[in-house]
Design a protein around this motif. Structure first.
Motif, PDB file in Angstrom:
ATOM      1  N   SER A  76     111.820 108.863   2.099  1.00 20.99           N
ATOM      2  CA  SER A  76     110.530 109.536   2.070  1.00 20.99           C
ATOM      3  C   SER A  76     110.215 110.136   3.434  1.00 20.99           C
ATOM      4  CB  SER A  76     109.433 108.544   1.680  1.00 20.99           C
ATOM      5  OG  SER A  76     108.164 109.155   1.733  1.00 20.99           O
ATOM      6  N   ASP A  77     109.504 111.240   3.432  1.00 22.01           N
ATOM      7  CA  ASP A  77     109.063 111.870   4.683  1.00 22.01           C
ATOM      8  C   ASP A  77     107.667 111.425   5.089  1.00 22.01           C
ATOM      9  OD1 ASP A  77     111.394 113.245   5.074  1.00 22.01           O
ATOM     10  OD2 ASP A  77     110.635 115.176   4.383  1.00 22.01           O
ATOM     11  N   THR A  78     107.084 110.494   4.335  1.00 24.48           N
ATOM     12  CA  THR A  78     105.738 110.020   4.645  1.00 24.48           C
ATOM     13  C   THR A  78     105.691 108.502   4.708  1.00 24.48           C
ATOM     14  OG1 THR A  78     105.077 110.021   2.319  1.00 24.48           O
ATOM     15  CG2 THR A  78     104.608 112.026   3.595  1.00 24.48           C
ATOM     16  N   VAL A  79     104.630 108.017   5.348  1.00 17.17           N
ATOM     17  CA  VAL A  79     104.389 106.586   5.501  1.00 17.17           C
ATOM     18  C   VAL A  79     102.937 106.326   5.115  1.00 17.17           C
ATOM     19  CG1 VAL A  79     104.297 104.669   7.148  1.00 17.17           C
ATOM     20  CG2 VAL A  79     105.950 106.524   7.481  1.00 17.17           C
ATOM     21  N   ASP A  80     102.718 105.415   4.186  1.00 16.52           N
ATOM     22  CA  ASP A  80     101.360 105.013   3.838  1.00 16.52           C
ATOM     23  C   ASP A  80     100.937 103.866   4.741  1.00 16.52           C
ATOM     24  OD1 ASP A  80     100.962 106.875   1.824  1.00 16.52           O
ATOM     25  OD2 ASP A  80     101.670 105.546   0.251  1.00 16.52           O
ATOM     26  N   VAL A  81      99.813 104.045   5.404  1.00 11.39           N
ATOM     27  CA  VAL A  81      99.272 103.024   6.302  1.00 11.39           C
ATOM     28  C   VAL A  81      98.045 102.426   5.624  1.00 11.39           C
ATOM     29  CG1 VAL A  81      98.377 102.534   8.606  1.00 11.39           C
ATOM     30  CG2 VAL A  81     100.045 104.396   8.283  1.00 11.39           C
ATOM     31  N   ASN A  82      98.161 101.183   5.199  1.00 15.25           N
ATOM     32  CA  ASN A  82      97.029 100.468   4.618  1.00 15.25           C
ATOM     33  C   ASN A  82      96.180  99.936   5.764  1.00 15.25           C
ATOM     34  OD1 ASN A  82      97.633 100.596   1.696  1.00 15.25           O
ATOM     35  ND2 ASN A  82      99.482  99.540   2.343  1.00 15.25           N
ATOM     36  N   ILE A  83      94.960 100.412   5.870  1.00 14.67           N
ATOM     37  CA  ILE A  83      94.098 100.048   6.992  1.00 14.67           C
ATOM     38  C   ILE A  83      93.516  98.660   6.770  1.00 14.67           C
ATOM     39  CG2 ILE A  83      92.090 100.729   8.364  1.00 14.67           C
ATOM     40  CD1 ILE A  83      94.519 102.651   8.482  1.00 14.67           C
ATOM     41  N   VAL A  84      93.609  97.834   7.806  1.00 15.84           N
ATOM     42  CA  VAL A  84      93.073  96.477   7.748  1.00 15.84           C
ATOM     43  C   VAL A  84      92.022  96.290   8.840  1.00 15.84           C
ATOM     44  CG1 VAL A  84      95.174  95.497   6.730  1.00 15.84           C
ATOM     45  CG2 VAL A  84      94.898  95.524   9.216  1.00 15.84           C
ATOM     46  N   HIS A  85      91.156  95.301   8.630  1.00 21.15           N
ATOM     47  CA  HIS A  85      90.129  94.970   9.618  1.00 21.15           C
ATOM     48  C   HIS A  85      90.841  94.594  10.920  1.00 21.15           C
ATOM     49  CE1 HIS A  85      86.934  92.769  11.648  1.00 21.15           C
ATOM     50  NE2 HIS A  85      86.070  93.373  10.819  1.00 21.15           N
ATOM     51  N   PRO A  86      90.366  95.078  12.063  1.00 25.53           N
ATOM     52  CA  PRO A  86      91.096  94.846  13.319  1.00 25.53           C
ATOM     53  C   PRO A  86      91.161  93.392  13.780  1.00 25.53           C
ATOM     54  CG  PRO A  86      89.016  95.938  13.743  1.00 25.53           C
ATOM     55  CD  PRO A  86      89.180  95.910  12.263  1.00 25.53           C
ATOM     56  N   THR A  87      90.259  92.545  13.314  1.00 25.57           N
ATOM     57  CA  THR A  87      90.326  91.140  13.745  1.00 25.57           C
ATOM     58  C   THR A  87      90.697  90.185  12.617  1.00 25.57           C
ATOM     59  OG1 THR A  87      87.926  90.906  13.475  1.00 25.57           O
ATOM     60  CG2 THR A  87      88.737  91.415  15.687  1.00 25.57           C
ATOM     61  N   THR A  88      90.194  90.430  11.406  1.00 27.20           N
ATOM     62  CA  THR A  88      90.497  89.513  10.302  1.00 27.20           C
ATOM     63  C   THR A  88      91.776  89.887   9.565  1.00 27.20           C
ATOM     64  OG1 THR A  88      89.259  90.752   8.620  1.00 27.20           O
ATOM     65  CG2 THR A  88      88.033  89.109   9.942  1.00 27.20           C
ATOM     66  N   LEU A  89      92.221  91.124   9.748  1.00 29.01           N
ATOM     67  CA  LEU A  89      93.398  91.682   9.078  1.00 29.01           C
ATOM     68  C   LEU A  89      93.236  91.770   7.560  1.00 29.01           C
ATOM     69  CD1 LEU A  89      96.268  90.060  11.191  1.00 29.01           C
ATOM     70  CD2 LEU A  89      95.031  92.207  11.580  1.00 29.01           C
ATOM     71  N   GLU A  90      91.995  91.694   7.095  1.00 26.52           N
ATOM     72  CA  GLU A  90      91.701  91.878   5.671  1.00 26.52           C
ATOM     73  C   GLU A  90      91.814  93.363   5.345  1.00 26.52           C
ATOM     74  OE1 GLU A  90      90.099  89.568   3.341  1.00 26.52           O
ATOM     75  OE2 GLU A  90      90.403  87.870   4.693  1.00 26.52           O
ATOM     76  N   PRO A  91      92.379  93.705   4.187  1.00 28.90           N
ATOM     77  CA  PRO A  91      92.435  95.122   3.800  1.00 28.90           C
ATOM     78  C   PRO A  91      91.032  95.717   3.714  1.00 28.90           C
ATOM     79  CG  PRO A  91      93.800  93.778   2.348  1.00 28.90           C
ATOM     80  CD  PRO A  91      93.004  92.830   3.201  1.00 28.90           C
ATOM     81  N   LEU A  92      90.863  96.913   4.246  1.00 28.33           N
ATOM     82  CA  LEU A  92      89.577  97.596   4.159  1.00 28.33           C
ATOM     83  C   LEU A  92      89.535  98.402   2.866  1.00 28.33           C
ATOM     84  CD1 LEU A  92      89.002  98.804   7.820  1.00 28.33           C
ATOM     85  CD2 LEU A  92      88.107  96.768   6.680  1.00 28.33           C
ATOM     86  N   LEU A  93      88.397  98.335   2.184  1.00 31.71           N
ATOM     87  CA  LEU A  93      88.244  98.991   0.892  1.00 31.71           C
ATOM     88  C   LEU A  93      87.162 100.056   0.950  1.00 31.71           C
ATOM     89  CD1 LEU A  93      88.279  95.801  -1.389  1.00 31.71           C
ATOM     90  CD2 LEU A  93      90.227  97.231  -0.711  1.00 31.71           C
ATOM     91  N   ASN A  94      87.364 101.115   0.174  1.00 32.65           N
ATOM     92  CA  ASN A  94      86.336 102.126  -0.009  1.00 32.65           C
ATOM     93  C   ASN A  94      85.285 101.564  -0.961  1.00 32.65           C
ATOM     94  OD1 ASN A  94      87.463 104.475   1.464  1.00 32.65           O
ATOM     95  ND2 ASN A  94      89.145 104.190   0.030  1.00 32.65           N
ATOM     96  N   ASP A  95      84.167 102.265  -1.117  1.00 32.03           N
ATOM     97  CA  ASP A  95      83.087 101.810  -1.995  1.00 32.03           C
ATOM     98  C   ASP A  95      83.547 101.605  -3.435  1.00 32.03           C
ATOM     99  OD1 ASP A  95      81.355 101.746   0.127  1.00 32.03           O
ATOM    100  OD2 ASP A  95      80.506 103.733  -0.276  1.00 32.03           O
ATOM    101  N   ASN A  96      84.560 102.356  -3.872  1.00 34.70           N
ATOM    102  CA  ASN A  96      85.068 102.215  -5.242  1.00 34.70           C
ATOM    103  C   ASN A  96      86.149 101.133  -5.351  1.00 34.70           C
ATOM    104  OD1 ASN A  96      87.276 103.393  -4.050  1.00 34.70           O
ATOM    105  ND2 ASN A  96      87.278 105.218  -5.329  1.00 34.70           N
ATOM    106  N   SER A  97      86.313 100.341  -4.311  1.00 38.18           N
ATOM    107  CA  SER A  97      87.269  99.225  -4.212  1.00 38.18           C
ATOM    108  C   SER A  97      88.724  99.647  -4.027  1.00 38.18           C
ATOM    109  CB  SER A  97      87.157  98.288  -5.423  1.00 38.18           C
ATOM    110  OG  SER A  97      85.866  97.708  -5.435  1.00 38.18           O
TER     111      SER A  97
END
Length: 132
Positions: A10-31
């Protein structure tokens, strides 16, 4: 073993954004998870952004002008590279799900500075190899 089997898939990389201290995945309002899709270093888009920056510096160095390179210049070039190598995103920023643009990416990556570390790590570790 065939070297062709060890080329990225693949020519792309998906970066799942996590909270900078808890490392919990960050979610949009629609989850949906917040995800930023970046071009990988071997992609033509990434290389074009790097070549643009390198050619600019080479042109400055080859001119008769004195070239002063500051820490601020390096930081701006890094921010510019992150923005220009972003393909798309699904994020919430300032209460909205912004459309992607290079200028908006620069704004967000400057303001939410800790995202750059997550992007850099994901892109650095991004090689997805074909099975041998």
């Amino acid at each position: 073993m065939d070297l062709k089997d060890l080329t990225p898939t693949s020519d792309t990389v998906d970066v799942n954004i996590v909270h900078p201290t808890t490392l919990e995945p960050l979610l949009n309002d629609n989850s949906d998870p917040m995800v930023i899709t970046m071009y990988a270093p071997h992609s033509k888009e990434y290389k074009a952004a790097v070549h643009e920056q390198t050619n600019k510096r080479l042109k400055q160095a080859q001119s008769k002008k004195k070239v002063d390179l500051t820490a601020e210049d390096i930081e701006e070039a890094t921010l510019d590279l992150f923005a220009k190598t972003t393909k798309s995103w699904n994020i919430t920023y300032d209460g909205e799900e912004p459309n992607f643009s290079v200028s908006k990416a620069k704004e967000i990556y400057s303001e939410v500075f800790w995202i750059r570390d997550q992007i850099d790590e994901a892109v650095s570790n991004s090689l997805n190899f074909k099975k041998a």
